[in-house]
Design a protein around this motif. Structure first.
Motif, short mmCIF file in Angstrom:
data_model
loop_
_atom_site.label_atom_id
_atom_site.label_comp_id
_atom_site.label_asym_id
_atom_site.label_seq_id
_atom_site.Cartn_x
_atom_site.Cartn_y
_atom_site.Cartn_z
N ASP A 247 0.81 -1.22 0.00
CA ASP A 247 0.00 0.00 0.00
C ASP A 247 0.84 1.27 0.00
N CYS A 248 2.15 1.12 0.04
CA CYS A 248 3.01 2.30 0.04
C CYS A 248 2.85 3.04 -1.29
N PRO A 249 2.66 4.36 -1.26
CA PRO A 249 2.49 5.12 -2.51
C PRO A 249 3.60 4.85 -3.50
N ALA A 250 3.23 4.77 -4.76
CA ALA A 250 4.16 4.36 -5.82
C ALA A 250 5.02 5.52 -6.30
N ASP A 251 5.77 6.11 -5.40
CA ASP A 251 6.78 7.10 -5.80
C ASP A 251 7.98 6.97 -4.87
N TRP A 252 9.15 7.30 -5.37
CA TRP A 252 10.39 7.05 -4.62
C TRP A 252 10.45 7.84 -3.33
N ARG A 253 9.92 9.03 -3.30
CA ARG A 253 9.98 9.86 -2.09
C ARG A 253 9.32 9.14 -0.91
N ASN A 254 8.15 8.59 -1.14
CA ASN A 254 7.45 7.88 -0.07
C ASN A 254 8.12 6.55 0.27
N VAL A 255 8.56 5.83 -0.75
CA VAL A 255 9.21 4.54 -0.50
C VAL A 255 10.51 4.74 0.27
N SER A 256 11.32 5.73 -0.11
CA SER A 256 12.58 5.96 0.59
C SER A 256 12.33 6.38 2.03
N TRP A 257 11.25 7.13 2.25
CA TRP A 257 10.89 7.52 3.61
C TRP A 257 10.54 6.28 4.44
#
Length: 261
Positions: free
Chosen positions: A9-19
Motif C-alpha cells: 500500500d506504500c504510494p508508488a513514488d520514490w519519495r514515499n518509499v525511501s521515507w
C-alpha cells in the motif's frame, strides 16, 4: 506504528518509499526495508543502476555498521537521507576502515550472509554497467566478496585502487592522499592468504614495505605469512622489525612470547 502501512500500500513514488525505508531502518526492520526496495524495483521508481547502488550500499551499511542505531540518536543511512535530492551521498558517517580493512572480519549470521550476497550482486552489476561510479562502491563490493569467501574476486577489486606502475612515486603520493593504501595492501595480502596463495600475499606486502618500510603492522602480517610457510627464522626477523618501527607493539603478549622462543 511504522509498519502500519503495508509494503503493497506504500504510494508508488520514490519519495514515499525511501521515507518508509528510512523508518524501517530506525526500528531495525531490515526485511521490510528490503521488501520496499523490491517494490521500488518492481515499479521502476528509479533507474536500475541507481537502485542497485542504493540497495547494495544500504545492505553494506546494515551489516557493517553505519545503519545501526547508536546511543543517543536514531539510526539511518546517509544515502537514504539524500536519496530524494539525487545520488551524491555523503560518506562522512561511514568509517573508512570498514571499506578497506578486512582484519576485523566477523562471523555473519545466515541472514546477514544472504543480505551481503544481494549487496555483492547489486554492486557488481552496477559497476559493470557504470564503472565510473564513486570509489566507495567498489570498496564495498570488495569487502562483501571477502565476507562471502570469494577472496580472489575481492583482491581483484582492491587491486583496482593501486597504481598501474609501481615505480612512479607521484602516483603513490596521489593515491595516499585519496585512499588508505596501507590498509588496501594489507587487505589484498589477507585475501590471497585466505585463498591459499601465501606467495602472492607476501609479494604485495614486500612491494609496499620496499616503499614504506616504517609502516606499522606490515611486518607483523609478514611474520604471520612466513610462519604459515614454516619459515620461522624470517618470521622472527619480521617481528623484530615490527618492534623497531612500532615500539608499542612490544607490549603485545603474543609478540613478546614469539620473540622469547
Amino acid at each position: 506504528m511504522i509498519d502500519a502501512l503495508s509494503v503493497e500500500d506504500c504510494p508508488a513514488d520514490w519519495r514515499n518509499v525511501s521515507w518508509e525505508i528510512s523508518n524501517a531502518t530506525v526500528v531495525c526492520d531490515w526485511q521490510r526495508a528490503l521488501n520496499l526496495f523490491r517494490r521500488a524495483e518492481d515499479l521502476r521508481l528509479l533507474e536500475r543502476v541507481d537502485l542497485q547502488i542504493l540497495r547494495g550500499s544500504f545492505i553494506f551499511g546494515h551489516v557493517f555498521g553505519w545503519a545501526s542505531p547508536s546511543a543517543g540518536r536514531a539510526g539511518g543511512s546517509p544515502l537514504l537521507r539524500k536519496g530524494n535530492a539525487g545520488f551524491e551521498p555523503s560518506w562522512c558517517d561511514c568509517e573508512g576502515k570498514r571499506f578497506w580493512d578486512v582484519h576485523d572480519q566477523r562471523d555473519l549470521t545466515d541472514s546477514q550472509t544472504e543480505m551481503v550476497r544481494i549487496a555483492a550482486m547489486d554492486l557488481n552489476s552496477a559497476l559493470a554497467e557504470r564503472p565510473q561510479i564513486a570509489w566507495a562502491y567498489r570498496a564495498m563490493l570488495a569487502r562483501c566478496l571477502f565476507s562471502l569467501e570469494q577472496y580472489r574476486d575481492a583482491a581483484y577489486h582492491y587491486e583496482k585502487f593501486l597504481p598501474c606502475d609501481w615505480s612512479v612515486d607521484f602516483a603513490w603520493r596521489l593515491l595516499e592522499g585519496q585512499y588508505e593504501i596501507k590498509k588496501i595492501m594489507q587487505s589484498i595480502a589477507k585475501c590471497y592468504q585466505h585463498a591459499g596463495n601465501v606467495r602472492e600475499a607476501k609479494l604485495f606486502l614486500e612491494k609496499y614495505l620496499a616503499k614504506y618500510p616504517d609502516g606499522p603492522g606490515l611486518n607483523l602480517q609478514m611474520a604471520e605469512l612466513c610462519a604459515q610457510e614454516a619459515d620461522y627464522r624470517s618470521a622472527y626477523d619480521c617481528l623484530r622489525k615490527e618492534v623497531e618501527v612500532n615500539p608499542a607493539s612490544e607490549t603485545d603478549m603474543g609478540i613478546r612470547l614469539a620473540l622469547a622462543l
